[in-house]
Design an enzyme around this catalytic site. Sequence first.
Site, PDB file in Angstrom:
ATOM      1  N   ILE B 476      75.546  10.577  92.958  1.00 41.33           N
ATOM      2  CA  ILE B 476      76.415  11.660  92.483  1.00 41.33           C
ATOM      3  C   ILE B 476      76.373  11.764  90.970  1.00 41.33           C
ATOM      4  O   ILE B 476      77.245  12.375  90.362  1.00 41.33           O
ATOM      5  CB  ILE B 476      77.863  11.430  92.965  1.00 41.33           C
ATOM      6  CG1 ILE B 476      78.346  10.021  92.594  1.00 41.33           C
ATOM      7  CG2 ILE B 476      77.960  11.638  94.456  1.00 41.33           C
ATOM      8  CD1 ILE B 476      79.800   9.760  92.932  1.00 41.33           C
ATOM      9  N   SER B 480      72.158   6.060  91.251  1.00 42.25           N
ATOM     10  CA  SER B 480      71.908   5.075  92.313  1.00 42.25           C
ATOM     11  C   SER B 480      70.473   5.126  92.838  1.00 42.25           C
ATOM     12  O   SER B 480      69.923   4.108  93.243  1.00 42.25           O
ATOM     13  CB  SER B 480      72.906   5.245  93.466  1.00 42.25           C
ATOM     14  OG  SER B 480      72.678   6.447  94.162  1.00 42.25           O
ATOM     15  N   GLU B 711      84.092   3.285  88.473  1.00 44.47           N
ATOM     16  CA  GLU B 711      85.492   3.697  88.328  1.00 44.47           C
ATOM     17  C   GLU B 711      86.097   3.232  87.000  1.00 44.47           C
ATOM     18  O   GLU B 711      86.836   3.964  86.348  1.00 44.47           O
ATOM     19  CB  GLU B 711      86.334   3.089  89.470  1.00 44.47           C
ATOM     20  CG  GLU B 711      85.711   3.212  90.846  1.00 44.47           C
ATOM     21  CD  GLU B 711      85.984   4.555  91.508  1.00 44.47           C
ATOM     22  OE1 GLU B 711      86.617   5.406  90.867  1.00 44.47           O
ATOM     23  OE2 GLU B 711      85.553   4.742  92.653  1.00 44.47           O
TER      24      GLU B 711
END
Lengths: 207, 756
Positions: B476, B480, B711
């Site tokens: 996203i 990754s 995060e």
Amino acid sequence: MSDKERKHADTFSASRRSFLKGGAAATGALSASLIPGTAEAQLPEATTPDPHRSTIEMRVNGKAYRKEIANRTTLLQFLREDLKLTGTKMGCDRLQCGACTVVLNGRNVYSCTTLALEASAGDVLTIEGLATDDKLHPIQQAFVEHSGYQCGFCTSGQIMSTKVFLDRSPQPTEDQARLALSGNLCRCAAYKRILESVMAASRLLRA
Amino acid sequence: MPQQNAAPGGPLTVVGTRGPNIDAVERVTGRAKYTGDIDLPGMLVARVLRSPHAHARIASIDTSKAEALSGVRAVVTYREAPKVMIWGHRQYALNDRVRFKGEAVAALAAVDPETADKALKLIDVQYEVLPFVLDPEEALKPGAPQLFPDGNLEGPPRILTRGDVEQGLKAADTVIERVYHCPTMWSGSMEPRVAIAQWDGDYLTVWASSQSPFRVHGSLAAMFNLPDGNVRIIASYVGGGFGTKSAPHADEALAAMLARKARLPVKLQYSREEEILDSNTRFQTRMYVRIGVNKDMTLQALHVKAYINQGAYHTRLGGLGNQATHIYRIPNVKTEQYRVHTNIPNTGPTRGVGDPQETFGIESAIDEIANEMGWDPMEFRLKNIKRNGDPIARGGSGTEDGRLVTQVLHRCIEEGAARIDWNRRNNIPGSGSATPKARGIGVACTERGGGGGLAGASVKVNLDGSAHVFYASTDIGTGSRTTLAMIASEVLGIPLANFRTTAGDTEVAPYDNGSHGNRTLQGTGRAVEAAARDCLQQILAAAGPMLNNATPADLEIRDSVVRVKADPSRNVPLRMVMQRRGRSVIGDGGTTAPQTGVDVERTSAAHFVEVEVDKETGKVRILRYVSAHDVGRPINVTIVENQIEGGTIQGLALTQGEELRFDPRTGACLTASFVDLKPPTALDFDPRVIEAVIIPNEGVTGPFGGKGLGENPCHPGMAAVANAIYNALGVRLREVPFTRAKILAALEQRTGVRTA
């Protein structure tokens, strides 16, 4: 009736009803091209051209196009839907994010709020037209080398704004670059690396 | 364990390097196909009719006129919606009652957008308008409008306890009591939600802008009662997620319903306004905090009572509670969370779920009590943070049944303090106020775990020696594809350039929980590592007979050459091994939750910021920002730094805007556009002053010692800036965002009033 439906209906009515019966009810969209093999002279005269549609000519990425479109078509829709150039993205459709930025006659514009009609007879450059012969444009090269993106959704717009900016300001300062790209949102906020990419691109272009 | 390439502790050639993403060229040339770029023959355009009321029952709904319009191919209402909840247990794809202004009431598909827009206006809905409530605490009062038959409170309050908090507060030398508030905030991405559904008989394919394709897969399989094999979800390139795309949503279900009814593929592209209102939002959090310390600089007790506004529906419940109890040694703790439904849009995970909100409350309170006591807030933190070996809760209870390992928060604090030059800060808060522009320095810490949930991946080595990683979590924007391919490249000794990746495809990749909650690296990454090792063993076994029957343990692969470790001159190119074998090698890997035994591994960070506040205008300028992070061992350093820098700005964004404001008279969102939300541009925060610092470390659960990171960088911004503003001005901001008006009002109030 929608544009697509109208086209279907026109074709249908022209070929099966109006034309074969020799009627003169065809709308302005009717043309020789809709009925292959029919000489124009045989066609009934188009009486009322559809005021909601127009034929435009445009140069996109060096290629000439001539298309009939609905007047309401935005440049973004024209590029993405008519020409299938999907590298230009829709982020807001409201002139607020810059994901749809393309170059029109040397200026960066938000294609979501530029009508294709306004761009008629114009020269458009999109992200697809930047690389040549499979070789990345120096700006693209710089964005690759400096990872000037994360998700990539705003990247086409960032690069097209950079293109116009560096065309005009080949030796920019970092602050000028920030200002020039402030119309292009990056939600991932990869701004540090976008700025590095722009500055690196200016060096590559001068080299 | 058999001998392997890149053995733990051995030299690494790929992991830990810098470099561009492997899909960089696709991303900078416009060739990367995002969901909205997909065009299928005969594809219809979908539009959604949305509720004009914040709370109403649908008395009647007549779609006949819309259906009769030429060009309309399907209309669906709650009557057609499968009676299977989308996610959680509150919301069908369409409901007979709307609980926020903007909730989907009906959807239709037509041959083009103009027809679809026209048809929407022909749907006749009669509403029985109901009273609504917007504030979570109001919603808990007697007589408040009720959203659900079982009330507005979602489940029992989440309560963590340790020791005796009341006793601890009574015994503490000093106690302060404060309230911290974060409003409902935008959580979307540059790519608005979009879903394309296509049925082939009873086989359903959905292209979705999802972070978690298998969650969508499971949801749609249940909704349409299909076996897993009859559903395929594809989320190849995703234009950002930040949590809003981590769970199934109405859009995928609506596209599938319409496509089934119309017997044609359907694209449902949300507008920006729809994305803001009907995706999910960062939940409003009001925290009542009591914190008690002793004169010896030790934390004694902490009580947090939090009201979380879950909106009409939730894709994730607020899960506060870790920031204080995982970071600090506190003998007496009680955290209570009330998760409350109200008539505002859906809530759910947003980069950090509730961690940025909780970090704001806890790290502000820690700063406040330190200042109250005249302590250096950084020294106070260093004295009270947990260190390796300290007890820490393993699960969701308050019981400290685990032991903290690989923690380097103290090094994050020390390194960050050194880089910002902490000693320059005002010893007396507000003492920089003699000039019109006051400067101050603040700090905030944070932490999070990573890697939870089931993970799977497969790796294929082709006959020519090239390789392919298949996984069903997503890229996203976190890189990754690159990171996972680097892990496989390191294991297999096949250069990164020879890798391709397929991301987010539930048909070709094994089950994986998705990309959210710091889990892709520690979850999917471990699966990729295992799959690559599986491939390696198969290749080495096949190569043995070509190298005098060497055993796999004696062999290794370097730069796509299989060679005898003891005598590298005895070797055979990988391509020859593969061609001799005559079959591709497929490796399979999977993991469950990585935490094992009593060891608990967390990922922490300390952010330091220097601000300059113009006391005449209230403008806050960020002069310097140091984000010091534990990431374990970074797999790709460039990607890690990019994540830290971007996440830091996202955290800063919450200090200046992105607030969803609602009209108390109508429940309408007043800020559903970029102009109103003001996400930062390149001008709002000077990106050059942000310094990402990777604290050297090596984890124990992730691949090659890596830890999930995504995060965390977003957590500390609000608290760090609030603490820095306090240091500059001596005024405390406890309500986000820190608008100029709030700063000026606080400055005015300060005159003659002691603040802390």
